[in-house]
Design a protein around this motif. Structure first.
Motif, PDB file in Angstrom:
ATOM      1  N   GLU A 125       0.828  -1.216   0.000  1.00 44.44           N
ATOM      2  CA  GLU A 125       0.000   0.000   0.000  1.00 44.44           C
ATOM      3  C   GLU A 125       0.862   1.267   0.000  1.00 44.44           C
ATOM      4  O   GLU A 125       0.376   2.345  -0.356  1.00 44.44           O
ATOM      5  CB  GLU A 125      -0.943   0.005   1.212  1.00 44.44           C
ATOM      6  N   GLY A 211      -3.684  -4.067  -3.765  1.00 46.01           N
ATOM      7  CA  GLY A 211      -3.702  -3.105  -2.671  1.00 46.01           C
ATOM      8  C   GLY A 211      -2.738  -1.953  -2.796  1.00 46.01           C
ATOM      9  O   GLY A 211      -2.620  -1.141  -1.869  1.00 46.01           O
ATOM     10  N   SER A 212      -2.034  -1.845  -3.923  1.00 43.87           N
ATOM     11  CA  SER A 212      -1.091  -0.745  -4.078  1.00 43.87           C
ATOM     12  C   SER A 212      -1.849   0.568  -4.231  1.00 43.87           C
ATOM     13  O   SER A 212      -2.611   0.765  -5.168  1.00 43.87           O
ATOM     14  CB  SER A 212      -0.203  -0.967  -5.306  1.00 43.87           C
TER      15      SER A 212
END
Length: 320
Positions: A125, A211-212
């Protein structure tokens, strides 16, 4: 061995258990379909056959015959839907490029599911790194499909070798080791950068699905310092760090760098001058602004970072 009370690869239980928890079988059923096959039974239940192959590979199998390892001893009591090597070989021989693309879609979706359930991409993230590279793997059968001669390095020397050239792309973070986000098998003679633009695009989207939400940096050597790869990065709004092949335009940009713009690199062997306190090193770096791919429809202006090293053949000059 044939002792039904023993299991040779007990570690497969948690591995395949996790695969089922992350929906591997369901993804295969959803995305992989062999409708037109030469042998009627070959396309039946691709999920069971693919998971059998994955289990065999995890247990060390590197050929169809080796997949017998998942049927030895008590393995058939531990796992359901385990197929014989002959059946799996028949299944694999029906594959086309389209089926391989279906499997690539499974790989991407399953990596996203793994990232949701485990820490395989912890820290994504905040920062993600996407690396792309190719390799040449030798083959020895005279009729191996796609095998052809390509260049590779062995002991630092360029050699011509018959084989296949996979193109692989990985995702990693500051705290997570690289994991495969995609791999494409190509003929041995394929150029290193062939299809790299689409592979990078797919990997970037996979990283975001996993989820980046922060910075994504795409990295590659000179085979990927191409308009296709850089344009893909700009289109997806990510950073890139690639090597440019040296040409006349690059050389002119380097020659225009001022003599006082170079900064010594703290490599092993670098020392500090006792009189001035300055670092003395066999390598220096500098940067300038450069417009790459100027002759194409998509020129890109960015930082050109240059490293120069001392010429060991001209030790009387520090940086000739």
């Amino acid at each position: 061995f044939d002792d039904e009370n023993l299991v040779s690869c007990a570690g497969l239980a948690p591995v395949m258990g996790l695969a089922e928890q992350t929906g591997l079988s369901e993804l295969v059923e959803e995305k992989v379909s062999l409708e037109s096959v030469r042998v009627a039974s070959a396309g039946v239940n691709p999920a069971g056959k693919i998971t059998t192959i994955i289990a065999g590979m995890a247990a060390g199998a590197d050929s169809i015959d080796d997949l017998q390892v998942v049927r030895s001893g008590g393995m058939k009591r531990l796992f359901g839907e385990v197929y014989a090597p002959a059946t799996l070989g028949q299944f694999l021989r029906e594959f086309t490029h389209g089926h391989a693309s279906q499997l690539a879609s499974v790989v991407r979706a399953h990596l996203v599911a793994l990232a949701e359930r485990t820490s395989v991409l912890a820290g994504i993230e905040e920062q993600a790194y996407i690396d792309i590279d190719s390799l040449l793997r030798p083959v020895y059968g005279k009729t191996k499909q796609g095998a052809s001669f390509g260049h590779t390095k062995i002991a630092g020397k360029q050699v011509l070798r018959k084989g296949l050239s996979p193109l692989a792309v990985t995702i990693s973070t500051d705290t997570a080791a690289p994991v495969l986000a995609g791999i494409r098998l190509r003929a041995g003679k394929a150029g290193s950068g062939r299809a790299a633009g689409s592979m990078v695009t797919a990997a970037i989207r996979t990283a975001r699905d996993a989820g980046s939400a922060g910075t994504i940096l795409v990295r590659g050597d000179s085979a990927y310092g191409t308009s296709a790869v850089v344009t893909a990065c700009l289109r997806e709004r990510v950073q890139f760090s690639v090597v440019l092949a040296k040409n006349a335009a690059v050389s002119r940009a380097i020659e225009a760098i001022a003599d006082d713009a170079w900064t010594p690199v703290r490599y092993p062997g670098a020392v500090t001058d006792p009189d001035t306190g300055e670092l003395i090193s066999d390598a220096e770096v500098a940067e300038t602004t450069f417009t790459a791919f100027a002759s194409t429809d998509t020129p890109v202006t960015a930082r050109l970072v240059v490293r120069r090293v001392r010429d060991q053949a001209k030790l009387d000059e520090l940086f000739p």
